[in-house]
Design a protein around this motif. Sequence first.
Motif, PDB file in Angstrom:
ATOM      1  N   GLY A  69       2.657  18.443 -10.137  1.00  0.00           N
ATOM      2  CA  GLY A  69       1.788  18.317 -11.008  1.00  0.00           C
ATOM      3  C   GLY A  69       1.749  16.895 -12.142  1.00  0.00           C
ATOM      4  N   VAL A  70       2.512  16.207 -11.422  1.00  0.00           N
ATOM      5  CA  VAL A  70       2.294  14.242 -12.556  1.00  0.00           C
ATOM      6  C   VAL A  70       1.528  14.162 -11.976  1.00  0.00           C
ATOM      7  N   LEU A  71       0.634  14.168 -10.618  1.00  0.00           N
ATOM      8  CA  LEU A  71      -0.728  13.986 -10.135  1.00  0.00           C
ATOM      9  C   LEU A  71      -0.741  14.943  -9.630  1.00  0.00           C
ATOM     10  N   THR A  72      -2.829  14.743  -9.785  1.00  0.00           N
ATOM     11  CA  THR A  72      -3.553  15.223  -9.205  1.00  0.00           C
ATOM     12  C   THR A  72      -3.929  15.064  -7.499  1.00  0.00           C
ATOM     13  N   PRO A  73      -3.627  16.067  -6.704  1.00  0.00           N
ATOM     14  CA  PRO A  73      -3.721  16.143  -5.404  1.00  0.00           C
ATOM     15  C   PRO A  73      -4.899  14.059  -5.357  1.00  0.00           C
ATOM     16  N   VAL A  74      -6.095  15.001  -5.476  1.00  0.00           N
ATOM     17  CA  VAL A  74      -7.291  13.588  -5.893  1.00  0.00           C
ATOM     18  C   VAL A  74      -5.927  12.251  -5.924  1.00  0.00           C
ATOM     19  N   GLU A  75      -5.624  12.338  -6.853  1.00  0.00           N
ATOM     20  CA  GLU A  75      -4.680  10.323  -7.645  1.00  0.00           C
ATOM     21  C   GLU A  75      -4.015  10.699  -6.630  1.00  0.00           C
ATOM     22  N   ALA A  76      -2.728  11.163  -5.991  1.00  0.00           N
ATOM     23  CA  ALA A  76      -1.829  11.277  -5.242  1.00  0.00           C
ATOM     24  C   ALA A  76      -2.276  10.683  -3.784  1.00  0.00           C
ATOM     25  N   LEU A  77      -3.970  10.934  -3.371  1.00  0.00           N
ATOM     26  CA  LEU A  77      -4.149  10.416  -2.082  1.00  0.00           C
ATOM     27  C   LEU A  77      -5.157   9.036  -2.399  1.00  0.00           C
ATOM     28  N   GLN A  78      -5.552   8.417  -3.833  1.00  0.00           N
ATOM     29  CA  GLN A  78      -6.098   7.586  -4.042  1.00  0.00           C
ATOM     30  C   GLN A  78      -5.904   6.608  -3.244  1.00  0.00           C
ATOM     31  N   GLY A  79      -4.601   5.891  -2.792  1.00  0.00           N
ATOM     32  CA  GLY A  79      -4.574   5.079  -1.316  1.00  0.00           C
ATOM     33  C   GLY A  79      -5.122   4.966  -0.451  1.00  0.00           C
ATOM     34  N   PHE A  80      -5.402   6.531   0.441  1.00  0.00           N
ATOM     35  CA  PHE A  80      -6.186   6.460   1.124  1.00  0.00           C
ATOM     36  C   PHE A  80      -7.944   5.419   0.980  1.00  0.00           C
ATOM     37  N   ALA A  81      -7.949   5.678   0.162  1.00  0.00           N
ATOM     38  CA  ALA A  81      -9.222   5.440  -0.009  1.00  0.00           C
ATOM     39  C   ALA A  81      -9.344   4.092  -0.324  1.00  0.00           C
ATOM     40  N   ASN A  82      -8.156   2.692  -0.375  1.00  0.00           N
ATOM     41  CA  ASN A  82      -7.973   2.130  -1.682  1.00  0.00           C
ATOM     42  C   ASN A  82      -9.543   1.070  -0.624  1.00  0.00           C
ATOM     43  N   PRO A  83      -9.967  -0.445  -1.162  1.00  0.00           N
ATOM     44  CA  PRO A  83     -10.369  -1.027  -0.222  1.00  0.00           C
ATOM     45  C   PRO A  83      -9.219  -1.659   0.681  1.00  0.00           C
ATOM     46  N   GLY A  84      -8.366  -2.845  -0.036  1.00  0.00           N
ATOM     47  CA  GLY A  84      -7.397  -3.077   0.161  1.00  0.00           C
ATOM     48  C   GLY A  84      -6.459  -2.993   1.553  1.00  0.00           C
ATOM     49  N   VAL A  85      -6.240  -1.337   1.414  1.00  0.00           N
ATOM     50  CA  VAL A  85      -5.758  -1.132   2.771  1.00  0.00           C
ATOM     51  C   VAL A  85      -7.250  -0.740   3.638  1.00  0.00           C
ATOM     52  N   MET A  86      -7.968  -0.206   3.038  1.00  0.00           N
ATOM     53  CA  MET A  86      -8.754  -0.066   4.555  1.00  0.00           C
ATOM     54  C   MET A  86      -9.592  -1.995   5.111  1.00  0.00           C
ATOM     55  N   THR A  87      -9.223  -2.877   4.865  1.00  0.00           N
ATOM     56  CA  THR A  87      -9.398  -4.029   4.946  1.00  0.00           C
ATOM     57  C   THR A  87      -7.794  -4.951   5.945  1.00  0.00           C
ATOM     58  N   ILE A  88      -6.797  -3.946   5.744  1.00  0.00           N
ATOM     59  CA  ILE A  88      -5.670  -4.111   6.330  1.00  0.00           C
ATOM     60  C   ILE A  88      -5.719  -3.714   7.596  1.00  0.00           C
ATOM     61  N   ALA A  89      -6.977  -2.506   8.113  1.00  0.00           N
ATOM     62  CA  ALA A  89      -6.212  -1.724   8.884  1.00  0.00           C
ATOM     63  C   ALA A  89      -7.203  -2.360  10.201  1.00  0.00           C
ATOM     64  N   THR A  90      -8.592  -2.662   9.060  1.00  0.00           N
ATOM     65  CA  THR A  90      -9.826  -3.657  10.184  1.00  0.00           C
ATOM     66  C   THR A  90      -9.291  -4.959  10.372  1.00  0.00           C
ATOM     67  N   LEU A  91      -7.839  -5.190   9.500  1.00  0.00           N
ATOM     68  CA  LEU A  91      -8.368  -6.572   9.872  1.00  0.00           C
ATOM     69  C   LEU A  91      -6.486  -6.537  11.703  1.00  0.00           C
ATOM     70  N   TYR A  92      -6.538  -5.704  11.607  1.00  0.00           N
ATOM     71  CA  TYR A  92      -5.389  -5.214  12.728  1.00  0.00           C
ATOM     72  C   TYR A  92      -6.400  -5.419  13.718  1.00  0.00           C
ATOM     73  N   VAL A  93      -7.320  -4.523  14.303  1.00  0.00           N
ATOM     74  CA  VAL A  93      -8.257  -4.898  15.230  1.00  0.00           C
ATOM     75  C   VAL A  93      -8.891  -6.752  15.320  1.00  0.00           C
ATOM     76  N   VAL A  94      -9.221  -7.625  13.980  1.00  0.00           N
ATOM     77  CA  VAL A  94      -9.770  -8.922  14.148  1.00  0.00           C
ATOM     78  C   VAL A  94      -8.102  -9.406  15.453  1.00  0.00           C
ATOM     79  N   ALA A  95      -7.024  -9.287  14.940  1.00  0.00           N
ATOM     80  CA  ALA A  95      -6.388 -10.143  14.529  1.00  0.00           C
ATOM     81  C   ALA A  95      -5.767  -9.777  16.255  1.00  0.00           C
ATOM     82  N   ALA A  96      -5.952  -8.302  16.646  1.00  0.00           N
ATOM     83  CA  ALA A  96      -5.990  -7.844  18.293  1.00  0.00           C
ATOM     84  C   ALA A  96      -6.519  -8.867  19.117  1.00  0.00           C
ATOM     85  N   GLY A  97      -7.775  -8.755  18.729  1.00  0.00           N
ATOM     86  CA  GLY A  97      -8.951  -9.494  19.716  1.00  0.00           C
ATOM     87  C   GLY A  97      -8.447 -10.631  19.732  1.00  0.00           C
TER      88      GLY A  97
END
Length: 587
Positions: free
Chosen positions: A41-69
């Motif tokens: 209960g230190v964090l709510t489920p939404v607070e605990a999972l907020q990193g998976f919706a962070n723009p920085g994390v999604m940018t890193i995932a997308t740049l993997y595809v660019v680097a692969a190309g």
Amino acid sequence: MDWDAYLSIAVVMAVLAGLVLTRVAPDVILMAALATLAITGVLTPVEALQGFANPGVMTIATLYVVAAGLKETGAVQFIAHRLLGQPATLRRAQLRMLVPAGGLSAFMNNTTVVAMFIPAVQEWAYRLKLPPSKLLLPLSYAAILGGTCTLIGTSTNLVVDGLLQSERGISLGMFELAWVGVPLLLIGGTFLWLFAGRLLPDRESVIEQFDQAREYCVEVVVESAGPLVGKSIQEAGLRHLRHGYLAEIQRGDRLLTVVSPDTDLQAGDILMFIGAPECARELRRVHGLKPANGDVHKLDVAHHRRCLVEAVIGPDFAGLGQTIRESRFRSRFQAVILSISREGRRLPGKVGDIKLQVGDTLLLETAQDFVDQYRYRKDFLLVSALHDSTPPDYRKAPLALGILGLMVSLSAFGVLSILEAAMLAAGGMLTSQCITPSKARRYVNLQVLIVIAASFALGAAMTETGAARAIASLLVGGVTAPWLALALVYALTVLFTELITNNAAAVLMFPIAGAVADHLGVDLMPFAIAIMVAASASFMTPLGYQTNLMVYGPGGYRFSDYLRIGFPLSVLVGVTAVALIPMVWAF
């Protein structure tokens, strides 16, 4: 502090201990910590999972595809081979390597740059008769320093930018970090150029010896419209390959058996190389050469699905005693025989006229699913693929570089955000078939993404429970000078990043830095930039940054080598960063 603050600190300490002292996978440790904070209960489920919706994390995932190309089209290899050249001394070789490695790392993930440079630098060092240990660790350090120059240079920058966006509503520009990153690259690069040759040992990595390997004869043709026409053997980088040597050249009706390094290449020359199976893979990466076996071009397999495979003929093979041409090998197996080794020795003569025997080892170009298809069939005793042997599609290298340039331009001029520009570039790589969707999925490193996203839960817990404020008060104590507090935050971040992953160190230090800034009543930005630089500036251990670990084996390094050159470099970079940051981002 309340109980939840003490629990948050305990979870963070447990994570640090797990990462440093155990061999448990980092993503497992971080997800266990996330689950603990959510269940208690230190964090709510939404607070605990907020990193998976962070723009920085999604940018890193997308740049993997660019680097692969960029990797699949050979764009970076093409640039590297052109820029490395043929320097005469170690000092010149280091300079020729440091400049492109640092420059490319500013616009690509530095881990990808190092991964593509390692085989090129190894082969290059072998040709120049220079020890790889003098070049590979400076390569890693130059890539790390280059990554501090732009927002997309390293995942750490994107992670901290994502935190600034989500918690402070601040978004950094593409080249905003260049005011600090470029001086760091110039100063650190100069240090490496002057002292790496003296501080690093002269060691050789383990190289497969030809007399212990299966020997093949591999034939390639100089393309008429390629970049090698008119160049000498030495200039083309074909004099000293790592896994083979040039035996002779077939030029029309003439056979050149004594090949001088100054011999100029002509269109249509057939070059015959003798060496280990990896020699064929090595030659595939040379722009301007293509397989001499005409059947390769008749192979009904898409370019991006091809690879090199070794197969040993079994007693139940249907074409025993027949020539390769009579056995109709290509149409039967959808594979082309490039060369044959019998009892560890190459077989001379035309491949199509050789009669197959039990135990012959075939070097094949075929589809990537050949191994799975024939591994348990009676035709072959053993089937194994050569790692990373898909030939780069150099025809699309200019297109891939153009997509990268468009992404950087759209972001730099504020037309699109970093995430939007990266998504557009990844889509361009896929639609133009610079990379296929199946390969793009394999290039996305889910473990790294999970570690980063789960780390956000630790940072959120430290902030929400007040633990970060308590640590900040303890850290600064009676310190009133902001620059001294900045130096302390920088030093603590460096300590964390040498012990755990750089991204986890950045996420853990961000709430502490925010609390320090609030405690002193100053702007957060200088502290955020310090975290970006310090979390990347891991030079003293092979474990602190992934690129350091990548060169550990190929360079034949020991742990003490990193400390010998990394400690003075860390001090130099740290002093420079702490001095420059307040000049650009005022407290």
